[in-house]
Design an enzyme around this catalytic site. Structure first.
Site, PDB file in Angstrom:
ATOM      1  N   THR A 132       0.817  -1.215   0.000  1.00  0.00           N
ATOM      2  CA  THR A 132       0.000   0.000   0.000  1.00  0.00           C
ATOM      3  C   THR A 132       0.857   1.275   0.000  1.00  0.00           C
ATOM      4  O   THR A 132       1.896   1.341   0.651  1.00  0.00           O
ATOM      5  CB  THR A 132      -0.906  -0.010   1.252  1.00  0.00           C
ATOM      6  OG1 THR A 132      -1.613  -1.242   1.271  1.00  0.00           O
ATOM      7  CG2 THR A 132      -1.886   1.142   1.253  1.00  0.00           C
ATOM      8  N   SER A 138      -6.310  -0.184  -2.464  1.00  0.00           N
ATOM      9  CA  SER A 138      -7.064  -1.237  -3.152  1.00  0.00           C
ATOM     10  C   SER A 138      -6.631  -1.354  -4.613  1.00  0.00           C
ATOM     11  O   SER A 138      -6.547  -2.453  -5.161  1.00  0.00           O
ATOM     12  CB  SER A 138      -8.560  -0.912  -3.121  1.00  0.00           C
ATOM     13  OG  SER A 138      -8.976  -0.696  -1.806  1.00  0.00           O
ATOM     14  N   GLY A 171       2.710  -3.185   8.258  1.00  0.00           N
ATOM     15  CA  GLY A 171       2.972  -3.528   9.657  1.00  0.00           C
ATOM     16  C   GLY A 171       4.398  -4.034   9.815  1.00  0.00           C
ATOM     17  O   GLY A 171       4.919  -4.714   8.938  1.00  0.00           O
ATOM     18  N   ARG A 300     -24.872  -9.367  36.327  1.00  0.00           N
ATOM     19  CA  ARG A 300     -25.443  -8.039  36.471  1.00  0.00           C
ATOM     20  C   ARG A 300     -26.953  -8.101  36.708  1.00  0.00           C
ATOM     21  O   ARG A 300     -27.677  -8.783  35.986  1.00  0.00           O
ATOM     22  CB  ARG A 300     -25.172  -7.247  35.184  1.00  0.00           C
ATOM     23  CG  ARG A 300     -25.636  -5.810  35.217  1.00  0.00           C
ATOM     24  CD  ARG A 300     -24.762  -4.988  36.116  1.00  0.00           C
ATOM     25  NE  ARG A 300     -24.941  -3.553  35.942  1.00  0.00           N
ATOM     26  CZ  ARG A 300     -24.254  -2.663  36.630  1.00  0.00           C
ATOM     27  NH1 ARG A 300     -23.355  -3.047  37.525  1.00  0.00           N
ATOM     28  NH2 ARG A 300     -24.453  -1.376  36.441  1.00  0.00           N
ATOM     29  N   GLN A 319     -32.251  -7.648  26.085  1.00  0.00           N
ATOM     30  CA  GLN A 319     -30.834  -8.048  26.199  1.00  0.00           C
ATOM     31  C   GLN A 319     -30.602  -9.323  25.383  1.00  0.00           C
ATOM     32  O   GLN A 319     -29.579  -9.472  24.718  1.00  0.00           O
ATOM     33  CB  GLN A 319     -30.480  -8.277  27.685  1.00  0.00           C
ATOM     34  CG  GLN A 319     -29.015  -8.599  27.963  1.00  0.00           C
ATOM     35  CD  GLN A 319     -28.097  -7.378  27.878  1.00  0.00           C
ATOM     36  OE1 GLN A 319     -28.490  -6.324  27.409  1.00  0.00           O
ATOM     37  NE2 GLN A 319     -26.858  -7.546  28.299  1.00  0.00           N
ATOM     38  N   GLY A 391     -22.147   0.693  31.106  1.00  0.00           N
ATOM     39  CA  GLY A 391     -20.954   1.508  31.366  1.00  0.00           C
ATOM     40  C   GLY A 391     -19.687   0.683  31.452  1.00  0.00           C
ATOM     41  O   GLY A 391     -18.654   1.043  30.877  1.00  0.00           O
ATOM     42  N   THR A 412     -10.730  -3.606   6.709  1.00  0.00           N
ATOM     43  CA  THR A 412     -10.032  -2.832   5.672  1.00  0.00           C
ATOM     44  C   THR A 412      -8.843  -3.576   5.079  1.00  0.00           C
ATOM     45  O   THR A 412      -8.637  -3.568   3.861  1.00  0.00           O
ATOM     46  CB  THR A 412      -9.537  -1.503   6.299  1.00  0.00           C
ATOM     47  OG1 THR A 412     -10.659  -0.842   6.872  1.00  0.00           O
ATOM     48  CG2 THR A 412      -8.875  -0.618   5.267  1.00  0.00           C
ATOM     49  N   GLU A 414      -6.110  -6.622   3.972  1.00  0.00           N
ATOM     50  CA  GLU A 414      -6.216  -7.884   3.222  1.00  0.00           C
ATOM     51  C   GLU A 414      -7.420  -7.899   2.283  1.00  0.00           C
ATOM     52  O   GLU A 414      -8.129  -8.895   2.176  1.00  0.00           O
ATOM     53  CB  GLU A 414      -6.311  -9.075   4.192  1.00  0.00           C
ATOM     54  CG  GLU A 414      -4.986  -9.523   4.721  1.00  0.00           C
ATOM     55  CD  GLU A 414      -4.029  -9.929   3.614  1.00  0.00           C
ATOM     56  OE1 GLU A 414      -4.346 -10.810   2.810  1.00  0.00           O
ATOM     57  OE2 GLU A 414      -2.937  -9.334   3.552  1.00  0.00           O
TER      58      GLU A 414
END
Ligand SMILES: Cc1cc2nc3c(=O)[nH]c(=O)nc-3n(C[C@H](O)[C@H](O)[C@H](O)COP(=O)(O)OP(=O)(O)OC[C@H]3O[C@@H](n4cnc5c(N)ncnc54)[C@H](O)[C@@H]3O)c2cc1C
Length: 642
Positions: A132, A138, A171, A300, A319, A391, A412, A414
């Site tokens: 890149t 791309s 990377g 919870r 939930q 939270g 994004t 590969e």
């Protein structure tokens, strides 16, 4: 408290664990590797990690990598299980092992492999994958870095002609690697031969400084991904030797003759390698997020029932609506990824053993769609799990933000997901044509494109859900084809008139494919396992239809009554999942250390965990009076003058 929940499970846990990992052997290996990390002090969950500076995070990650490499091989993708990646960032050298070496294996000649492979494997030639650029990602064919062959010296002159051509994002380039697989336009005698890979040394062997003519650095902080040194690099007429061109498919002779050889399509092999890892291994991160969210939802409690008992939040239907469809999708993707791995291996064996490319198109198309679908799913799942924890989900100590941060770039990298869906769309259109012209050439997985209509009594049965998902995709593909063909300039139509319809059609293929794999997995299972998997599969199928049914609505194949039936059935199935939810997430066998979450231990007091972290471990509290207080005094002074 959770022990009672565990006892409610209605299926054999171990059989499910084996299914998730693709067999007993793989599951046992996973547990063995996990216990290494659980027992090593270096890998104990460290929730203060995110208080560290990026510099310190990078150093700690590198130190951990050294210890980890003693136990695992990054050259073997089966090690990319969540325990390997359960830390707060991906190990150093993953790009080298997952991208550079596979590309080398596919693109280098036998002599080059002979010369480099041992050095690559033992990290004596540590490289990055430098494709890149600032201006193009791309659109690989339009990369602007050039490699001009100089006949006088028999060298390639690698050059960055403008700022846009600067390599950006690779990377392990920013700080670590000494070599780079640089993708550049090959130019010989003024003629361009397209983009090709050059394996070149970029840093000095002794000083590790960039070689003369090369500028390198780290691109800066990102959304998470802090420990990865994504870098930039530019070349000023840097000279690389003739054999730096990886020359399995193209050769330049000393006198400048260019010769192409073999089938360049094999180049897809290296992309497939990493995309397969993304589908097979990274999907498990959704399972990790779900394990945290489901357990926390059992600990919870909010509000009281008529008997003045506080209600566990997992008992709320809303939930369950947040978590159970995701749980079903996790299982669907896991079973889909098993089939994809088989396809990829089969294709690889055919090519390498018989020079048979017949499965390449199919494998590339399915893998492109799956990479897009699964990586969207994992990021989406991580985010919804975070939201479902209120939270506490927002805090790093929940273990949830890091999953989203580390997994969202996979959308994004590969192959950007929209582009991949469009590639699958191209394949779908080709098969649509074949349905008419040569039906025998259509692979089994794509025969659904023949479907025109279906009369179904029960829209919620497994088989009918498969049919409906197929019909939905078939209709959307036909709609996209009509849109595309309704303009005379096909290229313009593809880019500016029918992209939405094409990408949409492709995005509905993987739910159909996953559903086929799900049903296949269920078929030969024992009764209890079969029952719970059937419930999950129905929830998955119904959810996929409810989220995306335009293809059926286009042809009035679903009535409003059908839609109500789909919704009602899904709600009726939730209580069965509620009873089994803990066992379904615990079948993954993830230890507390792997979950890295203070809000979701196997057993324990989550509030005490969080309190202890805040009061004892949070390093910001180490200094009783923080230096920042000086600014409060200055703020008061400013305000006093107002
Ligand atoms: C964390 C991370 C690590 C990376 N590591 C590496 C690495 O090691 N080596 C390396 O070489 N690169 C690496 N990259 C770069 C990565 O490969 C590219 O970012 C990726 O290929 C996408 O390309 P792009 O950035 O040019 O996006 P673009 O292509 O510019 O995409 C931007 C938008 O335009 C849309 N778009 C573009 N073209 C089309 C089209 N034809 N039709 C419809 N829509 C279109 C896309 O869908 C997207 O929405 C990394 C990136 C990240 C985020």
């Amino acid at each position: 408290m959770l022990e009672a929940e565990r006892k409610q499970g209605q299926f054999p846990l171990l059989e499910m664990s084996h299914l998730i990992y693709g067999g007993k052997e793989q599951f046992d290996k996973f547990i063995e590797r996990q216990s290494f990390f659980d027992n090593h002090p270096m890998f104990k969950a460290n929730h203060d990690f995110f208080n560290l500076s990026r510099q310190d995070q990078i150093l700690l990650n590198a130190e951990r990598t050294v210890v980890a490499l003693k136990q695992l091989s990054l050259a073997d993708p089966s090690y990319y299980t969540p325990n390997v990646l359960c830390f707060q960032g991906i190990f150093v050298s993953t790009v080298h092992f997952a991208m550079v070496i596979p590309a080398f294996q596919v693109l280098a000649s036998d002599e080059q492999i002979q010369k480099w492979m041992t050095l690559l494997k033992n990290l004596n030639a540590f490289g990055c994958y430098a494709q890149t650029e600032l201006g193009h990602g791309s659109d690989v064919q339009n990369l602007q870095t050039v490699a001009v062959f100089d006949k006088q010296t028999c060298e390639f002159v690698i050059h960055t002609p403008n700022i846009e051509a600067t390599k950006f994002w690779p990377g392990e380039l920013g700080l670590y690697c000494e070599f780079a697989l640089v993708f550049a336009q090959l130019i010989v005698d003024g003629k361009g031969y397209g983009v090709h890979p050059f394996w070149i040394r970029i840093r000095d062997k002794d000083t590790h400084k960039p070689l003369s003519g090369i500028e390198i650095g780290d691109i800066g902080p990102k959304m998470g991904y802090a420990v990865k040194d994504n870098g930039f690099m530019s070349f000023d007429h840097y000279r690389a030797p003739l054999d730096s061109l990886l020359n399995r498919y193209i050769k330049v002779s000393r006198d400048g003759k260019v010769e192409r050889q073999g089938n360049p399509k094999v180049g897809y092999g290296s992309m497939m390698y990493m995309r397969n890892i993304l589908c097979d291994q990274y999907t498990k991160f959704a399972g990790r997020a779900l394990a945290i969210a489901v357990r926390y939802s059992l600990y919870r409690k909010q509000f009281k029932d008529d008997n003045k008992q506080e209600i566990r939040i997992l008992d709320y239907q809303c939930q369950q609506q947040k978590l159970f469809p995701l749980l079903a999708e996790f299982y669907a993707c896991v079973f889909g990824s098993v089939k994809i791995k088989e396809l990829v291996n089969d294709n690889f064996n055919r090519i390498s053993q018989q020079n048979d490319f017949s499965m390449l198109g199919l494998t590339h198309a399915v893998l492109s769609g799956a990479k897009a679908n699964y990586t969207y799913f994992v990021a989406n799942c991580a985010e919804w799990c975070r939201l479902s924890c209120g939270g506490h989900g927002f805090a790093h100590y929940s273990g949830l933000p890091v999953i989203f941060f580390e997994m969202s770039p996979n959308i994004t990298l590969e192959g950007e997901n929209t582009i991949l869906n469009l590639q699958l769309a191209r394949y779908l259109l080709k098969q649509l044509q074949h349905i008419v012209s040569k039906p025998n050439a259509v692979p089994e997985f794509f025969k659904f494109l023949q479907l025109e209509t279906a009369k179904l009594d029960d829209v919620t049965s497994l088989d009918n859900l498969v049919t409906l998902l197929g019909l939905n995709c078939a209709n959307l593909t036909k709609y996209a084809a009509q849109k595309l063909m309704s303009h005379s300039d096909m290229k313009e139509s593809w880019d500016t008139k029918s992209g939405i319809a094409l990408a949409k059609a492709a995005s509905t293929f993987i739910p159909y494919f996953n559903m086929l794999c799900f049903v296949d997995t269920i078929n030969n299972k024992a009764k209890d396992t079969k029952q719970i998997l059937t419930v999950l599969a129905r929830i998955y199928g119904i959810t996929m239809l409810l989220n995306n049914m335009q293809g059926l609505l286009l042809k009035n194949l679903l009535s409003s009554q059908d839609i109500r039936t789909l919704q009602d059935t899904r709600e009726q199935l939730y209580p069965i999942i509620r009873q089994n939810a803990l066992c379904l997430v615990e079948a993954q066998g993830l230890s507390d250390n792997s979950l890295q979450s203070l809000i979701a231990p196997k057993e324990g007091d989550v509030y005490m965990n969080m309190y202890n972290f805040a009061s004892k471990e949070n390093s910001l509290n180490k200094q009783q009076v923080h230096n920042g207080i000086n600014y409060i005094q200055k703020m008061r002074e400013v305000n006093a003058k107002l």
